[in-house]
Design an enzyme around this catalytic site. Structure first.
Site, PDB file in Angstrom:
ATOM      1  N   ARG A   1       9.645 -13.674 -24.876  1.00  0.00           N
ATOM      2  CA  ARG A   1       7.816 -14.874 -24.957  1.00  0.00           C
ATOM      3  C   ARG A   1       7.526 -15.361 -26.012  1.00  0.00           C
ATOM      4  O   ARG A   1       7.402 -16.442 -25.878  1.00  0.00           O
ATOM      5  CB  ARG A   1       6.945 -12.958 -24.647  1.00  0.00           C
ATOM      6  CG  ARG A   1       6.864 -12.921 -23.025  1.00  0.00           C
ATOM      7  CD  ARG A   1       6.260 -11.922 -22.759  1.00  0.00           C
ATOM      8  NE  ARG A   1       6.539 -11.713 -21.673  1.00  0.00           N
ATOM      9  CZ  ARG A   1       4.945 -10.822 -20.867  1.00  0.00           C
ATOM     10  NH1 ARG A   1       4.438 -10.452 -22.069  1.00  0.00           N
ATOM     11  NH2 ARG A   1       5.137 -10.426 -19.637  1.00  0.00           N
TER      12      ARG A   1
ATOM     13  N   ASP B   1     -11.650  -9.725 -23.045  1.00  0.00           N
ATOM     14  CA  ASP B   1     -10.015  -9.725 -23.834  1.00  0.00           C
ATOM     15  C   ASP B   1      -9.710 -10.286 -24.761  1.00  0.00           C
ATOM     16  O   ASP B   1     -10.808 -10.958 -25.203  1.00  0.00           O
ATOM     17  CB  ASP B   1      -9.233 -10.856 -22.425  1.00  0.00           C
ATOM     18  CG  ASP B   1      -8.222  -9.913 -22.043  1.00  0.00           C
ATOM     19  OD1 ASP B   1      -8.054  -9.358 -20.905  1.00  0.00           O
ATOM     20  OD2 ASP B   1      -6.775 -10.110 -22.613  1.00  0.00           O
TER      21      ASP B   1
HETATM   22  C1  LIG Z   1      -3.548  -5.173 -16.587  1.00  0.00           C
HETATM   23  S1  LIG Z   1      -4.951  -6.022 -17.122  1.00  0.00           S
HETATM   24  C2  LIG Z   1      -6.162  -5.519 -16.915  1.00  0.00           C
HETATM   25  C3  LIG Z   1      -7.389  -6.409 -15.877  1.00  0.00           C
HETATM   26  C4  LIG Z   1      -8.331  -5.752 -14.836  1.00  0.00           C
HETATM   27  N1  LIG Z   1      -9.082  -4.955 -15.499  1.00  0.00           N
HETATM   28  C5  LIG Z   1      -7.639  -4.765 -14.006  1.00  0.00           C
HETATM   29  O1  LIG Z   1      -8.068  -3.602 -13.999  1.00  0.00           O
HETATM   30  O2  LIG Z   1      -7.328  -5.450 -12.668  1.00  0.00           O
HETATM   31  C6  LIG Z   1      -5.201  -5.531 -18.995  1.00  0.00           C
HETATM   32  C7  LIG Z   1      -5.511  -6.421 -19.910  1.00  0.00           C
HETATM   33  O3  LIG Z   1      -6.429  -5.758 -21.061  1.00  0.00           O
HETATM   34  C8  LIG Z   1      -6.365  -6.864 -22.113  1.00  0.00           C
HETATM   35  N2  LIG Z   1      -5.500  -6.369 -23.681  1.00  0.00           N
HETATM   36  C9  LIG Z   1      -4.785  -5.333 -23.637  1.00  0.00           C
HETATM   37  N3  LIG Z   1      -5.270  -5.578 -24.972  1.00  0.00           N
HETATM   38  C10 LIG Z   1      -6.576  -5.644 -25.348  1.00  0.00           C
HETATM   39  C11 LIG Z   1      -7.048  -5.540 -26.393  1.00  0.00           C
HETATM   40  N4  LIG Z   1      -7.042  -4.867 -27.335  1.00  0.00           N
HETATM   41  N5  LIG Z   1      -8.173  -5.802 -26.735  1.00  0.00           N
HETATM   42  C12 LIG Z   1      -9.145  -6.938 -25.324  1.00  0.00           C
HETATM   43  N6  LIG Z   1      -8.160  -6.526 -24.749  1.00  0.00           N
HETATM   44  C13 LIG Z   1      -7.350  -6.617 -24.039  1.00  0.00           C
HETATM   45  C14 LIG Z   1      -5.017  -8.054 -21.378  1.00  0.00           C
HETATM   46  O4  LIG Z   1      -4.540  -8.776 -22.254  1.00  0.00           O
HETATM   47  C15 LIG Z   1      -4.785  -7.863 -19.936  1.00  0.00           C
HETATM   48  O5  LIG Z   1      -5.608  -8.531 -20.089  1.00  0.00           O
END
Ligand SMILES: C[S@@+](CC[C@H](N)C(=O)[O-])C[C@H]1O[C@@H](n2cnc3c(N)ncnc32)[C@H](O)[C@@H]1O
Length: 289
Positions: free
Chosen positions: A53, A158
């Site tokens: 990446r 996010d």
């Molecule tokens: C797998 S997605 C889940 C999206 C949605 N909540 C769902 O259940 O479909 C997880 C998201 O969490 C975000 N994320 C990861 N670490 C984070 C952090 N420390 N603070 C805020 N967002 C975070 C990622 O960028 C990603 O977009």
């Protein structure tokens, strides 16, 4: 230079960057930094994922080795903006409309039973590209039109700027159309006329009911002045260790009104965490006492 030659050069550049491997010591420095600041744990198994990446970032910055990149990104002053690009590159953003449908059914029922006449504020914590937030908006809008709730607003945060851009625009590939219940499609989606690259867009009435913002859930406090009736933090806690999960759950709960609900993902659990102040309703759903 012809397009073919340009393409071959690009492929060669990328190949030589890949050959020029990320050293273990640099992997450790980067993964520790990401873990400490953003909570995302990259196990040794994620070595290739990180390397692959970041290749694109090196290329865009015109750097030809990972050690130079590591030094640059970890430099507090110089690397400040690049850190966010790196975080963008390593987050896992998988999401869907109406993902884990039982949650939306429960949400819809609870609105009818407990929130008639209320203004409802919902937080999609770790909102990714916004499908969760817009699914919630569709249910909230239905309730509003049927004289259920009085009004609503959905907030989403996010740490990836890229996903937030998509969430704000509310434009998605046409193939996601089928994830949205039939009865909502005509009401809440616009279709693009471009046959070659068909898209759907969330109607402005719903987009205007959302507010997407950058915020790191791993930080020590959240600078929000809002109390929520519902918080959805789904499929995000799973990336964090128990200590950070605890901190996030405690913080999120503090933003819930009494009687408000917290939803976590179906593959996540609060077992062995301190959930004082939260009542277990059913697996993955809790209510603030
Ligand atoms: C797998 S997605 C889940 C999206 C949605 N909540 C769902 O259940 O479909 C997880 C998201 O969490 C975000 N994320 C990861 N670490 C984070 C952090 N420390 N603070 C805020 N967002 C975070 C990622 O960028 C990603 O977009």
């Amino acid at each position: 230079m012809s397009i073919d030659k340009k393409h071959i050069n690009k492929v060669n550049d990328l190949a030589s960057l890949r050959e020029n491997k990320l050293k273990n010591a640099d992997f450790k420095k980067l993964s520790e930094f990401i873990h400490r600041n953003y909570g995302i744990y990259l196990s040794d198994k994620k070595y290739y994922l990180l390397q692959n990446r970041l290749v694109k970032r090196l290329r865009e910055l015109g750097m030809d080795n990972f050690s130079e990149y590591t030094q640059f990104v970890l430099n507090r002053q110089e690397g400040k903006d690049e850190v966010l690009e790196m975080v963008d590159a390593i987050t896992t953003n998988k999401t869907d409309f109406f993902r884990e449908k039982q949650h939306f059914d429960f949400f819809s029922e609870i609105l009818k039973k407990e929130f008639v006449g209320s203004t409802v504020k919902v937080w999609s914590a770790g909102c990714s590209t916004g499908q969760e937030a817009y699914s919630l908006c569709m249910i909230l809008e239905e309730s509003r039109q049927q004289n259920g709730i009085a009004d609503y607003m959905v907030y989403g945060n996010d740490i990836s700027y890229k996903v937030l851009e998509t969430a704000k625009k509310g434009i998605y590939p046409y193939k996601l159309y089928s994830q949205i219940p039939v009865e909502f499609r005509k009401k809440y989606l616009l279709k693009s006329k471009n046959q070659n690259n068909p898209k759907i867009r969330i109607v402005p009435e719903l987009r205007n009911k959302t507010y997407f913002f950058w915020m790191n859930l791993a930080q020590d406090n959240y600078p929000l002045q809002i109390n929520f009736q519902f918080i959805f933090c789904r499929n995000t806690l799973i990336y964090f260790d128990r200590k950070l999960q605890q901190k996030i759950i405690t913080l999120l709960s503090s933003f819930l009104v009494s009687g408000g609900y917290l939803f976590i993902g179906h593959s996540e659990s609060l077992i062995n965490l301190n959930t004082d102040g939260l009542r277990f309703i059913k697996p993955t759903i809790y209510q603030k006492i």
